[in-house]
Design a protein around this motif. Structure first.
Motif, short mmCIF file in Angstrom:
data_model
loop_
_atom_site.label_atom_id
_atom_site.label_comp_id
_atom_site.label_asym_id
_atom_site.label_seq_id
_atom_site.Cartn_x
_atom_site.Cartn_y
_atom_site.Cartn_z
N LYS A 8 0.84 -1.19 0.00
CA LYS A 8 0.00 0.00 0.00
C LYS A 8 0.88 1.24 0.00
CE LYS A 8 -3.83 -2.00 2.60
NZ LYS A 8 -4.60 -1.92 3.85
N ASP A 11 3.95 2.25 2.66
CA ASP A 11 4.70 1.09 3.17
C ASP A 11 6.18 1.25 2.89
OD1 ASP A 11 2.45 -0.21 4.07
OD2 ASP A 11 2.29 -1.54 2.34
N VAL A 96 -6.71 -7.96 7.65
CA VAL A 96 -5.46 -7.25 7.87
C VAL A 96 -4.31 -8.06 7.28
CG1 VAL A 96 -6.22 -6.02 9.93
CG2 VAL A 96 -5.16 -8.26 10.16
N ARG A 97 -3.17 -7.38 7.11
CA ARG A 97 -1.95 -8.05 6.65
C ARG A 97 -1.10 -8.41 7.86
NH1 ARG A 97 0.71 -3.92 2.74
NH2 ARG A 97 0.23 -2.58 4.49
N ASP A 107 -1.23 -3.91 9.40
CA ASP A 107 -2.26 -2.88 9.30
C ASP A 107 -2.88 -2.64 10.67
OD1 ASP A 107 -1.95 -2.67 6.56
OD2 ASP A 107 -3.32 -4.32 6.20
#
Length: 108
Positions: A8, A11, A96-97, A107
């Motif tokens: 994203k 990042d 979420v990651r 995240d």
């Protein structure tokens, strides 16, 4: 249907291949349709520009060009290592990651 991109904007990533291999930088822009990203300080190109209202002088301008998103790997903010990511669903249904190395949620 737009292709999925694993990173994203904002990042911290490391470049895996190309002339800038090993460089780290922050993602400035993501183009999911083309599966490309612009990384700060990576893939610098020179553009010859004419004078205009914004750029009174014109000349040669250096700026970042997009690279393929498959050539970058996310750096985990906690363990500070390049890592793959896992998708995880929280109890409230939010996706979420997650870092594969330290299992930290990226995240927030």
């Amino acid at each position: 249907m737009t292709p999925k991109v694993h990173v994203k904007s904002g990042d911290k990533v490391v470049v895996l291949s190309g002339k800038d291999k090993g460089k780290q930088g922050k993602i400035l822009t993501v183009f999911p349709k083309e599966s490309r990203v612009i990384v700060e300080g990576v893939n610098i190109v020179k553009r010859h520009t004419k004078p205009n209202r914004q750029n009174q002088q014109g000349g040669i301008i250096e700026k970042e060009a997009p690279i393929n998103s498959s050539n970058v790997m996310l750096v985990c903010p906690r363990c500070n290592k390049p890592t793959r990511i896992a998708k995880k669903f929280l109890q409230d249904g939010q996706k979420v990651r997650q870092c594969k190395k330290c299992n930290e949620v990226i995240d927030k």
